[in-house]
Motif scaffolding. Structure first.
Motif, PDB file in Angstrom:
ATOM      1  N   TRP A  39      -7.300   0.006  19.901  1.00  0.00           N
ATOM      2  CA  TRP A  39      -8.437   0.398  20.714  1.00  0.00           C
ATOM      3  C   TRP A  39      -8.062   1.643  21.486  1.00  0.00           C
ATOM      4  O   TRP A  39      -6.918   1.828  21.871  1.00  0.00           O
ATOM      5  CB  TRP A  39      -8.779  -0.748  21.679  1.00  0.00           C
ATOM      6  N   HIS A  40      -8.990   2.519  21.689  1.00  0.00           N
ATOM      7  CA  HIS A  40      -8.715   3.727  22.460  1.00  0.00           C
ATOM      8  C   HIS A  40      -9.958   4.111  23.236  1.00  0.00           C
ATOM      9  O   HIS A  40     -11.060   3.990  22.733  1.00  0.00           O
ATOM     10  CB  HIS A  40      -8.305   4.869  21.529  1.00  0.00           C
ATOM     11  N   ASN A  41      -9.738   4.583  24.454  1.00  0.00           N
ATOM     12  CA  ASN A  41     -10.827   5.162  25.242  1.00  0.00           C
ATOM     13  C   ASN A  41     -11.575   6.168  24.398  1.00  0.00           C
ATOM     14  O   ASN A  41     -10.945   6.944  23.708  1.00  0.00           O
ATOM     15  CB  ASN A  41     -10.213   5.995  26.392  1.00  0.00           C
ATOM     16  N   ASN A  42     -12.856   6.187  24.505  1.00  0.00           N
ATOM     17  CA  ASN A  42     -13.580   7.285  23.896  1.00  0.00           C
ATOM     18  C   ASN A  42     -13.526   7.261  22.366  1.00  0.00           C
ATOM     19  O   ASN A  42     -13.747   8.259  21.715  1.00  0.00           O
ATOM     20  CB  ASN A  42     -12.974   8.613  24.414  1.00  0.00           C
ATOM     21  N   MET A  43     -13.159   6.110  21.797  1.00  0.00           N
ATOM     22  CA  MET A  43     -13.021   6.114  20.334  1.00  0.00           C
ATOM     23  C   MET A  43     -14.376   5.927  19.644  1.00  0.00           C
ATOM     24  O   MET A  43     -15.314   5.351  20.187  1.00  0.00           O
ATOM     25  CB  MET A  43     -12.045   5.034  19.873  1.00  0.00           C
ATOM     26  N   LEU A  44     -14.416   6.417  18.422  1.00  0.00           N
ATOM     27  CA  LEU A  44     -15.588   6.239  17.572  1.00  0.00           C
ATOM     28  C   LEU A  44     -15.267   5.191  16.517  1.00  0.00           C
ATOM     29  O   LEU A  44     -14.101   4.898  16.261  1.00  0.00           O
ATOM     30  CB  LEU A  44     -15.934   7.565  16.883  1.00  0.00           C
ATOM     31  N   TRP A  45     -16.303   4.665  15.900  1.00  0.00           N
ATOM     32  CA  TRP A  45     -16.128   3.746  14.777  1.00  0.00           C
ATOM     33  C   TRP A  45     -16.420   4.479  13.479  1.00  0.00           C
ATOM     34  O   TRP A  45     -17.377   5.240  13.393  1.00  0.00           O
ATOM     35  CB  TRP A  45     -17.075   2.556  14.911  1.00  0.00           C
ATOM     36  N   GLY A  46     -15.590   4.204  12.487  1.00  0.00           N
ATOM     37  CA  GLY A  46     -15.798   4.839  11.192  1.00  0.00           C
ATOM     38  C   GLY A  46     -16.335   3.845  10.178  1.00  0.00           C
ATOM     39  O   GLY A  46     -16.183   2.628  10.333  1.00  0.00           O
ATOM     40  N   GLY A  47     -16.965   4.365   9.136  1.00  0.00           N
ATOM     41  CA  GLY A  47     -17.457   3.510   8.049  1.00  0.00           C
ATOM     42  C   GLY A  47     -17.537   4.310   6.763  1.00  0.00           C
ATOM     43  O   GLY A  47     -17.504   5.548   6.787  1.00  0.00           O
ATOM     44  N   THR A  48     -17.645   3.605   5.645  1.00  0.00           N
ATOM     45  CA  THR A  48     -17.579   4.228   4.328  1.00  0.00           C
ATOM     46  C   THR A  48     -18.812   3.875   3.497  1.00  0.00           C
ATOM     47  O   THR A  48     -19.158   2.699   3.395  1.00  0.00           O
ATOM     48  CB  THR A  48     -16.326   3.738   3.582  1.00  0.00           C
ATOM     49  N   LEU A  49     -19.421   4.889   2.919  1.00  0.00           N
ATOM     50  CA  LEU A  49     -20.503   4.629   1.957  1.00  0.00           C
ATOM     51  C   LEU A  49     -19.880   4.498   0.581  1.00  0.00           C
ATOM     52  O   LEU A  49     -19.126   5.365   0.146  1.00  0.00           O
ATOM     53  CB  LEU A  49     -21.521   5.773   1.953  1.00  0.00           C
ATOM     54  N   ARG A  50     -20.197   3.393  -0.099  1.00  0.00           N
ATOM     55  CA  ARG A  50     -19.562   3.120  -1.390  1.00  0.00           C
ATOM     56  C   ARG A  50     -20.598   3.116  -2.513  1.00  0.00           C
ATOM     57  O   ARG A  50     -21.760   2.790  -2.294  1.00  0.00           O
ATOM     58  CB  ARG A  50     -18.851   1.764  -1.341  1.00  0.00           C
ATOM     59  N   SER A  51     -20.141   3.449  -3.677  1.00  0.00           N
ATOM     60  CA  SER A  51     -21.059   3.505  -4.812  1.00  0.00           C
ATOM     61  C   SER A  51     -21.546   2.105  -5.182  1.00  0.00           C
ATOM     62  O   SER A  51     -20.747   1.194  -5.338  1.00  0.00           O
ATOM     63  CB  SER A  51     -20.348   4.108  -6.018  1.00  0.00           C
ATOM     64  N   PRO A  52     -22.854   1.950  -5.352  1.00  0.00           N
ATOM     65  CA  PRO A  52     -23.360   0.662  -5.822  1.00  0.00           C
ATOM     66  C   PRO A  52     -23.241   0.531  -7.338  1.00  0.00           C
ATOM     67  O   PRO A  52     -23.523  -0.524  -7.892  1.00  0.00           O
ATOM     68  CB  PRO A  52     -24.827   0.685  -5.381  1.00  0.00           C
ATOM     69  N   HIS A  53     -22.828   1.598  -8.006  1.00  0.00           N
ATOM     70  CA  HIS A  53     -22.793   1.603  -9.474  1.00  0.00           C
ATOM     71  C   HIS A  53     -21.360   1.727  -9.981  1.00  0.00           C
ATOM     72  O   HIS A  53     -20.574   2.497  -9.433  1.00  0.00           O
ATOM     73  CB  HIS A  53     -23.593   2.795 -10.018  1.00  0.00           C
ATOM     74  N   PRO A  54     -21.030   1.026 -11.052  1.00  0.00           N
ATOM     75  CA  PRO A  54     -19.703   1.190 -11.640  1.00  0.00           C
ATOM     76  C   PRO A  54     -19.524   2.530 -12.342  1.00  0.00           C
ATOM     77  O   PRO A  54     -18.406   3.000 -12.520  1.00  0.00           O
ATOM     78  CB  PRO A  54     -19.590   0.042 -12.648  1.00  0.00           C
ATOM     79  N   SER A  55     -20.616   3.132 -12.739  1.00  0.00           N
ATOM     80  CA  SER A  55     -20.514   4.408 -13.446  1.00  0.00           C
ATOM     81  C   SER A  55     -21.795   5.200 -13.237  1.00  0.00           C
ATOM     82  O   SER A  55     -22.881   4.704 -13.560  1.00  0.00           O
ATOM     83  CB  SER A  55     -20.278   4.139 -14.940  1.00  0.00           C
ATOM     84  N   ALA A  56     -21.656   6.381 -12.682  1.00  0.00           N
ATOM     85  CA  ALA A  56     -22.850   7.201 -12.457  1.00  0.00           C
ATOM     86  C   ALA A  56     -22.428   8.636 -12.176  1.00  0.00           C
ATOM     87  O   ALA A  56     -21.309   8.896 -11.736  1.00  0.00           O
ATOM     88  CB  ALA A  56     -23.656   6.669 -11.270  1.00  0.00           C
ATOM     89  N   ASN A  57     -23.362   9.554 -12.461  1.00  0.00           N
ATOM     90  CA  ASN A  57     -23.166  10.932 -12.030  1.00  0.00           C
ATOM     91  C   ASN A  57     -23.887  11.104 -10.701  1.00  0.00           C
ATOM     92  O   ASN A  57     -24.973  10.546 -10.506  1.00  0.00           O
ATOM     93  CB  ASN A  57     -23.746  11.909 -13.054  1.00  0.00           C
ATOM     94  N   ASP A 115     -20.866   5.802  17.424  1.00  0.00           N
ATOM     95  CA  ASP A 115     -20.454   5.165  18.676  1.00  0.00           C
ATOM     96  C   ASP A 115     -20.329   3.645  18.612  1.00  0.00           C
ATOM     97  O   ASP A 115     -19.738   3.034  19.493  1.00  0.00           O
ATOM     98  CB  ASP A 115     -21.438   5.557  19.792  1.00  0.00           C
ATOM     99  N   HIS A 116     -20.891   3.019  17.585  1.00  0.00           N
ATOM    100  CA  HIS A 116     -20.902   1.554  17.514  1.00  0.00           C
ATOM    101  C   HIS A 116     -20.971   1.179  16.023  1.00  0.00           C
ATOM    102  O   HIS A 116     -21.607   1.889  15.249  1.00  0.00           O
ATOM    103  CB  HIS A 116     -22.152   1.035  18.253  1.00  0.00           C
ATOM    104  N   PRO A 117     -20.335   0.079  15.628  1.00  0.00           N
ATOM    105  CA  PRO A 117     -20.382  -0.295  14.205  1.00  0.00           C
ATOM    106  C   PRO A 117     -21.812  -0.432  13.682  1.00  0.00           C
ATOM    107  O   PRO A 117     -22.074  -0.156  12.513  1.00  0.00           O
ATOM    108  CB  PRO A 117     -19.667  -1.644  14.172  1.00  0.00           C
ATOM    109  N   GLU A 118     -22.720  -0.830  14.564  1.00  0.00           N
ATOM    110  CA  GLU A 118     -24.107  -0.987  14.134  1.00  0.00           C
ATOM    111  C   GLU A 118     -24.727   0.385  13.838  1.00  0.00           C
ATOM    112  O   GLU A 118     -25.483   0.530  12.881  1.00  0.00           O
ATOM    113  CB  GLU A 118     -24.885  -1.727  15.235  1.00  0.00           C
ATOM    114  N   THR A 119     -24.398   1.358  14.654  1.00  0.00           N
ATOM    115  CA  THR A 119     -24.865   2.724  14.383  1.00  0.00           C
ATOM    116  C   THR A 119     -24.273   3.220  13.065  1.00  0.00           C
ATOM    117  O   THR A 119     -24.946   3.886  12.271  1.00  0.00           O
ATOM    118  CB  THR A 119     -24.448   3.684  15.529  1.00  0.00           C
ATOM    119  N   VAL A 120     -23.002   2.883  12.834  1.00  0.00           N
ATOM    120  CA  VAL A 120     -22.356   3.273  11.583  1.00  0.00           C
ATOM    121  C   VAL A 120     -23.132   2.692  10.401  1.00  0.00           C
ATOM    122  O   VAL A 120     -23.442   3.396   9.436  1.00  0.00           O
ATOM    123  CB  VAL A 120     -20.880   2.791  11.552  1.00  0.00           C
ATOM    124  N   ARG A 121     -23.474   1.414  10.504  1.00  0.00           N
ATOM    125  CA  ARG A 121     -24.200   0.775   9.391  1.00  0.00           C
ATOM    126  C   ARG A 121     -25.538   1.460   9.142  1.00  0.00           C
ATOM    127  O   ARG A 121     -25.932   1.686   7.995  1.00  0.00           O
ATOM    128  CB  ARG A 121     -24.431  -0.717   9.703  1.00  0.00           C
TER     129      ARG A 121
END
Ligand code: FES
Ligand code: FES
Lengths: 759, 161
Positions: A39-57, A115-121
């Protein structure tokens, strides 16, 4: 239950004693900091967008909607990666963030800080990716002929091993085809970390991992920064088992922290974790064993194919192990083994405890039982007759120079009396709380299996570990970047230091890239040997400096001085100095420890590729309800070749824990992948053994034959418990059901042999 | 997001929770707002027990309870199991028996086992296995954990006899 004598030692425990873990108190009081607790003062939350497809351009990525959300500080895609877009453990073939194509379901496409995991989502949901979906390549057997799904091609590595006379035919031949499903490491501590931008334009990352320096080097290249500006420190690791050998969120967190200029924390959800790390390779294996009528093994033929998934990870080394150890710990004069690991659009696979030897143990042990049946011979006798021993040659032509107590582990395991107490409690039946089994219909089965694998890195890899020992006022401080993942290296480091220096107090400095050289990976059962060796050598160097200094200062003969129990004494008895007094001026040694060289294999898979080997045997007793296909593993017994036991209590924990992962693979654990998609990415649907599923593990024997060249003669012990345990349980299920059960994990449908109705 | 203010009583101390989104779980509020990260987050879907905490006399999955519903309750987490600087019997037993490896499952198991022994200080093997079957451990295979429960139960019987 195994009886372990717990005695509180009078002095701080050294080698061979059950020293308590130095992190035990913080772990039982909840104050130990895991990477997800940062945990850190002033920290942000990170998140990752992942591919819903096994194969795509990927045709386009629109991040504007996400950036417009209040509280969102950054949305980054491949165009924001300043250095190399590609990373990888053995080959850089995987994008930090996908650019124009995604090759597996769950591949990282964009990252967000808010700023919050919910915002990340919400921000992740607002990113619009235009995918042009393509048909995934999901059949590993079709991969080599298929259109390449990656510029590096679909064959990651093929190894053809030919050993001895290729014309040998056995009078007795048995054949079989076996399959092993994809297993997840399922560590409990989710992937997580905290990155902080540094004043020099670099970045600091606190993270749970298996190999800090390799991570740091891979990430620095992607960030376009010199490695010294990228500082990684180990945070508390909630288990690893191979799944943390590759990068997961490391580069993403660093990118976000550098981009926002703020600390960023990221924690994967359990579902994300299933997509965010490599798994154990699913395997298809064909075998033909040849023997004479006396049961002497003459030749083994095998064809192995492992599904590497979309990216290479450590697949090349996994197939090397699978091929080399394909036939098990037996002396076999002739072999023809073809092992291939291929690329598909399935989830990427890589390291997991046992590393290639787990899959083949399922195959070779099933074959040994088949062969025993064909010969009308007792399966244990057949194994003993062919058991490898020191001085024998492996299928790679390498002579085993160290200890190889294969017969000893087998004998002690099968001779160990069963301590099974019959229970009439319905809860102890297959099905447990469901109480669906009828006690009269339960059949019991029993069988054993034996397996082995290499310790340390192989095939010419310059494998080393580094350690610094600092001694002042009688207190030693050890600095080593070895990743403590739960296995107890921290305990051993203290024991080794006390053993060499006779000190009571040993402080362990944080594992970090900024303060010490690489310790190599916490994998391949290597840290007891490698980092244990580095700590030992660093302490010995400090001891030598100390004795030289004292000899000089006090005009005594150096050869006459020894360090015993915190005292520097002369053998002649006329000099004695207390260690604390002798070390008011600090002493320090910085050591790099390498193991004996190994060599690549030639075009026939022959060569001295490995340093050392460890062996284990398991005996399993199972209860089966043949009508419902329910099973319960009721007892496991094991013996293991350990070289020398450094900490008996921790060793028991490794043997029990490793066996539980073997039981899981035998009867319940499989990442179900359909058309490239994981269907059970949760602990609701991916089951690992609970306390009700796990039988007591009886330890019949630790076979102690000191290993030449290994510090204190000790072999690594982490992986062998996971190798033969699966094969033993499946063999016991065969004994109970009289079915072939060629596929692992064994499912209820395999036992009742109804049509498999999974869609 | 609509935000709330409320008070939680954790380990005997009142904590103000300010500007919290109503959807936050007790686990998240403990870990991220109150600086009590002892309860763990291995699944956040009610399957692993690493987040086990006590609300009054019940052991619950902190990840499945909305923090805002736990007002007016006594919440106990691993941080409050023993007085500061001390260890209770189960904690000692875990160390002595070698039940801790990575330790991620440990806080949840300790809260669960402490409660079990409170109601039954002589549980048989199957009772213990059943009681901890909602707490996953990936490292130990449970052998040393079961041993620790026996040890702790013996300590507790001794203390109460
Ligand atoms: S985190 Fe709550 S049950 Fe897993
Ligand atoms: S000790 Fe690691 S999960 Fe239990």
């Amino acid at each position: 239950m195994t009886d372990i004598q717990i005695t509180s030692p009078v002095s701080a425990p050294r080698i061979g004693e059950s020293a308590p873990r130095p992190d035990g108190v913080p772990k039982v009081t909840g104050t130990f900091t895991f990477s997800s607790d940062l945990w850190h003062n002033n920290m942000l939350w990170g998140g990752t967008l992942r591919s819903p497809h096994p194969s795509a351009n990927i045709k386009s990525i629109d991040i504007s909607g996400a950036l417009a959300i209040n509280g969102v500080s950054a949305v980054l895609t491949h165009t924001d990666v300043p250095g190399s877009l590609l990373y990888g453990l053995e080959h850089a073939d995987q994008p930090v963030l996908a650019a124009d194509v995604v090759r597996y379901e769950g591949e990282s496409v964009a990252i967000v800080a808010a700023d919050h995991p919910e915002t990340v989502r919400r921000a992740l949901a607002a990113i619009v990716v235009d995918y042009q979906v393509t048909a995934p390549l999901v059949d590993p057997e079709a991969a080599e002929q298929a259109e390449p799904i990656h510029p590096d091609g679909n064959l990651i590595r093929r190894l053809r091993l030919r050993h001895g006379d290729q014309n040998i035919q056995g009078e007795i031949q048995v054949e079989g085809t076996y399959e092993v499903g994809m297993q997840d490491q399922a560590f409990l501590g989710p992937e997580s970390g905290l990155a902080l931008p540094s004043e020099d334009g670099g970045v600091e990352l606190f993270v749970s991992t298996q190999w800090l320096h390799s991570d740091r080097d891979q990430v620095a290249v992607c960030l376009g920064l010199p490695p010294e500006k990228v500082r990684f420190t180990l945070s508390g690791v909630g288990g690893a088992f191979g799944a943390r050998e590759d990068l997961s969120l490391h580069a993403h967190l660093c990118l976000l922290a550098l981009h926002t200029g703020r600390p960023v924390k990221m924690v994967y959800s359990r579902e994300e974790s299933f997509h965010g790390h490599v798994h154990r390779h699913p395997a298809r294996m064909w075998y033909r064993h040849h023997a004479d009528t006396d049961g002497n093994l003459l030749r083994v033929e095998a064809r192995l194919i492992l599904d590497g998934g979309a990216y290479a990870s450590s697949s090349g080394a996994v197939i090397s192990n699978a091929t080399c150890f394909a036939a098990g710990p037996y002396l076999i004069p002739s072999a023809d083994i073809d092992g291939a690991v291929v690329r598909t659009n399935n989830p990427p696979c890589g390291a997991m405890r046992g590393f290639g030897a787990v899959q083949t143990c399922v195959g070779h042990e099933a074959q040994m039982d088949k062969l025993a049946a064909a010969l009308g011979m007792d399966p244990v006798e057949l194994r003993l007759k062919n058991a490898l021993k020191s001085g024998d040659k492996l299928l790679t032509g390498q002579t085993i120079t160290g200890a190889a107590p294969v017969a000893e582990v087998i004998k002690s395991c099968v001779d160990h009396p069963s301590t099974l107490i019959p229970s009439d409690d319905m809860m102890s039946l297959p099905g447990g709380a469901g109480r669906t089994a009828d006690p009269h219909h339960i059949v019991r089965g029993q069988a054993m299996a034996v397996g082995f694998k290499n310790l340390l890195f192989s095939e010419g890899f310059d494998d080393y570990s580094s350690a610094i020992c600092h001694l002042v006022d009688g207190v030693a401080t050890i600095t080593c970047a070895c990743a403590e993942v739960g296995q107890g290296f921290v305990t051993l480091a203290q024991q080794i230091t006390r053993e060499v220096l006779g000190v009571e107090e040993v402080i362990l400095a944080p594992a970090a890239t900024a303060t010490v050289g690489s310790a190599g990976s916490t994998s391949a059962s290597r840290q007891t040997w490698m980092s244990g060796g580095a700590v030992q050598k660093a302490c010995e160097a400090v001891r030598q400096q100390l004795l030289e200094r004292i000899a000089d200062q006090h005009q005594v003969n150096l050869d006459d001085l020894v360090l015993v129990d915190g005292q520097i004494v002369s053998l002649s008895g006329n000099f004695s100095l207390d260690l604390a007094t002798a070390t008011t001026e600090p002493l320090e040694a910085d050591i790099e420890y390498h193991h004996a060289p190994t060599y690549p294999v030639d075009e026939n898979g022959q060569g001295d590729a490995h340093v050392s080997f460890a062996f284990a045997a398991h005996r399993a007793v199972v209860d089966v309800d043949p009508e419902l296909g329910l099973v319960k593993v009721v007892e496991l017994t094991t013996s293991q070749d350990v070289g020398r036991l450094l900490n008996p209590l921790q060793a028991v924990g490794q043997l029990e824990g490793g066996a539980s992962q073997g039981v899981g693979l035998a009867v319940m654990e499989e990442v179900l992948v359909t058309e490239g998609r994981i269907r059970n990415a949760s602990f609701t649907d991916y089951l690992i053994p609970t306390a009700l599923d796990m039988p007591p593990v009886e330890i019949a024997a630790f076979i102690e034959q000191p290993e030449p060249g290994a510090p204190f003669g000790a072999k690594g012990i982490g992986e062998p418990p996971s190798i033969s345990s699966t094969a033993a349980v499946v063999a016991a299920l065969r004994d109970a059901t009289k079915r072939e059960l060629p596929r692992v994990p064994v499912r209820p449908t395999d036992i009742v042999q109804l049509e498999d109705d999974t869609p | 997001m609509t935000t709330n203010h409320y008070t939680l009583k954790v380990n005997g101390k009142e904590h103000q929770v300010a500007d919290a989104w109503a959807g936050e779980s007790l686990l998240w509020v403990l870990r991220e707002r109150l600086g009590l990260p002892g309860a763990k987050n291995a699944c956040e879907e009610g399957e692993c027990g690493s987040c086990s905490v006590r609300i009054d006399d019940e052991v619950v999955c902190g990840c499945l309870v909305l923090a805002a519903t736990a007002v007016d309750c006594e919440i106990t987490t691993i941080e409050g199991l023993a007085p500061e600087g001390e260890l209770v019997d189960v904690q000692e037993a875990f160390i002595e028996a070698g039940a801790v490896q990575c330790g991620f499952c440990t806080p949840g198991l300790l809260v669960t086992i402490d409660k079990l022994l409170e109601t039954n200080n002589q549980p048989d093997d199957l009772t213990v296995r059943e009681a901890i079957s909602g707490n996953l451990c990936r490292c130990t295979g449970y052998g040393r954990i079961l041993e620790a429960v026996n040890l702790a139960a013996a300590k507790r019987r001794e203390a109460t006899s």
